[in-house]
Design a protein around this motif. Sequence first.
Motif, PDB file in Angstrom:
ATOM      1  N   ASN A  36      -4.382  -0.758   0.026  1.00  0.00           N
ATOM      2  CA  ASN A  36      -4.507  -0.563  -1.595  1.00  0.00           C
ATOM      3  C   ASN A  36      -3.992  -1.466  -2.906  1.00  0.00           C
ATOM      4  O   ASN A  36      -2.485  -1.292  -1.893  1.00  0.00           O
ATOM      5  CB  ASN A  36      -4.333   1.136  -1.987  1.00  0.00           C
ATOM      6  N   GLN A  52      -4.768  -3.997 -10.230  1.00  0.00           N
ATOM      7  CA  GLN A  52      -5.040  -3.450  -9.575  1.00  0.00           C
ATOM      8  C   GLN A  52      -6.580  -3.918  -8.605  1.00  0.00           C
ATOM      9  O   GLN A  52      -7.020  -3.811  -7.526  1.00  0.00           O
ATOM     10  CB  GLN A  52      -5.138  -1.759  -9.480  1.00  0.00           C
ATOM     11  N   LYS A 103      -7.055  -5.752  -5.056  1.00  0.00           N
ATOM     12  CA  LYS A 103      -7.783  -5.412  -4.253  1.00  0.00           C
ATOM     13  C   LYS A 103      -9.217  -6.035  -3.978  1.00  0.00           C
ATOM     14  O   LYS A 103      -9.197  -5.989  -2.947  1.00  0.00           O
ATOM     15  CB  LYS A 103      -9.067  -3.633  -4.576  1.00  0.00           C
ATOM     16  N   GLU A 105     -16.002   2.097  -0.335  1.00  0.00           N
ATOM     17  CA  GLU A 105     -14.843   3.006  -0.661  1.00  0.00           C
ATOM     18  C   GLU A 105     -15.344   4.647  -0.223  1.00  0.00           C
ATOM     19  O   GLU A 105     -16.368   5.009  -0.118  1.00  0.00           O
ATOM     20  CB  GLU A 105     -14.854   2.876  -1.970  1.00  0.00           C
ATOM     21  N   ALA A 123     -10.115   4.657  -0.458  1.00  0.00           N
ATOM     22  CA  ALA A 123      -9.774   3.754   0.623  1.00  0.00           C
ATOM     23  C   ALA A 123     -10.743   2.909   0.558  1.00  0.00           C
ATOM     24  O   ALA A 123     -11.696   3.402   0.522  1.00  0.00           O
ATOM     25  CB  ALA A 123      -9.636   4.512   1.783  1.00  0.00           C
TER      26      ALA A 123
END
Length: 136
Positions: free
Chosen positions: A34, A50, A54, A102, A111
């Motif tokens: 993550n 982010q 990812k 996910e 996750a």
Amino acid sequence: MVTKTSENAIEAAFPVADPGVQPFGSRVLVQIRNPKQKTSGGIIIDLGSQETEKWNTQVAKVIAVGPLAFKNRDTMKPWPEGDWCKADDFVRVPKYGGDRWEVDLDDKGIALFVIFNDLDIVGKVTTDPTIIRAFI
């Protein structure tokens, strides 16, 4: 050397989650790291950064290995060099490919899981997996 701080960082980067899938055959199930939500100085990282991290991260934790992984496909005997990785190892994986999905972690985010063929695993991470940066 793994310190308490790096243990906490590893737990945050790879939160415990049920992927809901067990790999078949020669496949390896991994959880992609993550992205950080804050810098070490406490600055909150924007959601766009982010998301970019990812999808560019190539560091993963091995969750499960299929029963035929790391075996000769003709004889079903283990490869002479043995398994390249096992559950709880940290590995480098390709940026693209694999079957990705996910899992929602309620208030803790998500996750990201991927299933790769055993031959697609790039290498074993031998240092703290949280310090390897994504190539953007």
